[in-house]
Enzyme design. Structure first.
Site, PDB file in Angstrom:
ATOM      1  CG  HIS A 121      -1.305   1.226   1.295  1.00 22.89           C
ATOM      2  ND1 HIS A 121      -3.378   0.873   1.131  1.00 22.89           N
ATOM      3  CD2 HIS A 121      -1.586   2.869   1.044  1.00 22.89           C
ATOM      4  CE1 HIS A 121      -3.797   2.120   1.080  1.00 22.89           C
ATOM      5  NE2 HIS A 121      -3.398   2.789   1.257  1.00 22.89           N
ATOM      6  CG  HIS A 155      -0.731   7.082  -1.173  1.00 21.92           C
ATOM      7  ND1 HIS A 155      -2.413   7.294  -2.418  1.00 21.92           N
ATOM      8  CD2 HIS A 155      -1.476   6.587  -1.037  1.00 21.92           C
ATOM      9  CE1 HIS A 155      -3.451   6.547  -1.358  1.00 21.92           C
ATOM     10  NE2 HIS A 155      -2.415   5.857  -0.511  1.00 21.92           N
ATOM     11  CD  GLN A 199      -7.084  11.491  -1.772  1.00 23.39           C
ATOM     12  OE1 GLN A 199      -5.914  10.665  -1.805  1.00 23.39           O
ATOM     13  NE2 GLN A 199      -7.959  11.420  -0.316  1.00 23.39           N
ATOM     14  CG  HIS A 244      -7.771   3.994   0.503  1.00 24.09           C
ATOM     15  ND1 HIS A 244      -7.093   3.327  -1.200  1.00 24.09           N
ATOM     16  CD2 HIS A 244      -6.521   4.908   0.980  1.00 24.09           C
ATOM     17  CE1 HIS A 244      -5.177   4.531  -0.936  1.00 24.09           C
ATOM     18  NE2 HIS A 244      -5.644   4.805   0.125  1.00 24.09           N
ATOM     19  CD  GLU A 276      -6.891   6.418   5.881  1.00 20.70           C
ATOM     20  OE1 GLU A 276      -7.420   6.877   4.496  1.00 20.70           O
ATOM     21  OE2 GLU A 276      -5.775   6.934   6.000  1.00 20.70           O
ATOM     22  CG  ASP A 302      -0.905   5.180   3.472  1.00 22.51           C
ATOM     23  OD1 ASP A 302      -1.570   5.428   2.516  1.00 22.51           O
ATOM     24  OD2 ASP A 302      -1.221   5.060   3.916  1.00 22.51           O
TER      25      ASP A 302
HETATM   26 ZN   LIG Z   1      -3.863   4.614   0.880  1.00 20.45          ZN
END
Ligand SMILES: [Zn+2]
Length: 432
Positions: free
Chosen positions: A64, A66, A159, A217, A220, A316
């Site tokens: 995971h 970005h 996102q 995701h 969260e 992450d």
């Molecule tokens: Zn993430």
């Protein structure tokens, strides 16, 4: 054989009665893992590495990440509050100013760090909430450029919400058509719980139609009533996507009612959904609205593992709008994970090493991962005698081998001392 690694300790044991093994590599594959490869083979080998009784592991895998945001720290400003929501807002400010060249350059620089850390496979989300799909183009270019030494798997990540953000679903479909591998989502960021559930249905149906993996995701949030993981598991089951779906973060599970979780975890297991916790990020972003006691926010890692769910730890973020720290070191991730989850027992600590190696490899569906004949010749020689010492020391990566070639070397960690009557150096290992 092209390359031989001698006197290696493996993470998951050896043939009975042998403390170490030798590993033979030929044409990018492991061809032998034996107590002793004949020393006559050394003459033909291009290179021989003496691991000297240190741990040799299949490479680290980050399930995971970005990569479109990484190393953008300070652009256009830093995250003053350090919160998730300011991070998302900051990313929104940065997006219009992104250029493909700068994205590619930052991602390539991060991949250099990753290689040096023995991290040779990364699943990265890429934001598709941008008509230009600039980040998608950039990361597809990065994927091509690093392919000779690193496996980069991309997730089409809406996102700003696949339903909430205008055009996001079309952009996601375009990204998949361009070559992005996995379908992403963010149900807890949609406008309502109902929209969140609808987004999960829509995205899972799309993935089923295309024969793709899913990684969302999911939840969260510190809200114990954020239950999109339940929907994700149910849709996975309904569509027969067992083994191909992952819930990332799942932090709301930290705060959920125990009785509800006693039904939820078996449901996750039944649907073959795997879980990814991101310890460094969860411990810094969750529980922000709490006074004291302040929740840790990481999902229920040992309980999920005990139920037979595949659980990985992800990095992450590294130096991006959400997190100012990190250097691509999955041992740092495992170190934080075991502290937050209180997984300090011997088996539990070893399970944390698996959470940054074999478990994420399974989630990504990596072929030929492992230290066994027939596996791809990807490995890391660590300056540690076992996985527990590796995590404790965030051990130096003495050598990193990718596709049968040594791609990085690092000296062991030593300090020289000048103390009267004391040893001349320390290596931070326990010597008795
Ligand atoms: Zn993430």
């Amino acid at each position: 054989m092209d390359l031989i690694v001698r006197r290696a300790v493996l993470a998951h044991g050896h043939p009975a009665g042998h403390a170490t093994v030798d590993i033979g590599i030929e044409s990018g594959r492991i061809v032998a893992v034996e107590p002793h490869i004949d020393t006559q083979a050394d003459a033909q080998a291009r290179e021989v590495i003496d691991a000297g009784g240190m741990l040799v592991s299949a490479p680290f895998v980050d399930a995971h990440f970005h990569m479109d945001a990484t190393l953008s720290y300070g652009l256009p400003r830093v995250n003053a509050s350090g919160t998730l929501l300011e991070g998302i807002a900051l990313w929104g400010e940065l997006k219009p100013h992104l250029t493909q060249e700068a994205l590619v350059e930052r991602a390539l620089q991060y991949c250099d760090w990753a290689v040096a850390r023995g991290l040779l496979a990364i699943r990265s989300h890429v934001d598709v909430c941008d008509e230009r799909l600039l980040a998608v183009e950039a990361l597809l270019e990065v994927k091509r450029r690093v392919a000779p030494y690193l496996d980069l798997q991309l997730v089409a990540f809406p996102q700003d919400g696949v339903l909430r953000s205008p055009g996001a679903f079309d952009n996601l479909k375009r990204a998949i058509a361009m070559g992005v591998d996995v379908v992403g989502g963010i149900p807890h960021f949609e406008r309502t719980m109902a929209d969140g559930a609808e987004s999960v249905r829509l995205l899972c149906e799309f993935a089923a139609e295309k024969g793709l993996r899913v990684d969302m995701h999911c939840d969260e949030s510190d809200d114990p009533l954020s239950r999109h993981i339940e929907t994700l598991a149910a849709q996975t089951h309904r569509l027969g996507l067992h083994g191909r779906v992952t819930g990332s973060h799942l932090t709301s599970m930290h705060s959920m009612d125990n009785y509800y979780v006693s039904k939820l975890i078996p449901l996750i297991r039944e649907s073959g959904v795997s879980a990814i916790a991101n310890p460094l990020i969860n411990i810094t972003l969750q529980g922000r609205a709490d006074t004291y006691p302040k929740r840790r926010g990481m999902t229920r890692v040992p309980e999920l593992m005990a139920a037979g769910v595949t659980v990985a730890f992800g990095h992450d973020c590294v130096m991006d709008p959400w997190y100012s720290f990190g250097s691509g070191d999955m041992l740092e991730v495992a170190h934080m994970g075991l502290h937050v989850a209180q997984m300090t027992g011997v088996d539990a600590t070893r399970a944390c090493f698996d959470a940054v190696t074999v478990n994420p490899a399974q989630i990504l569906g990596l072929e030929g991962y492992g230290i066994a004949p027939g596996c791809a010749a990807n490995l890391v020689v660590l300056d540690a005698r076992d996985p527990i010492e590796a995590i404790r020391l965030r051990a130096a990566r003495l050598a990193v081998v990718s596709r049968g070639r040594v791609v990085s070397r690092q000296p062991p960690q030593r300090a020289s001392l000048t103390l009267d009557g004391r040893p001349g150096s320390v290596d931070f290992k326990l010597h008795r």
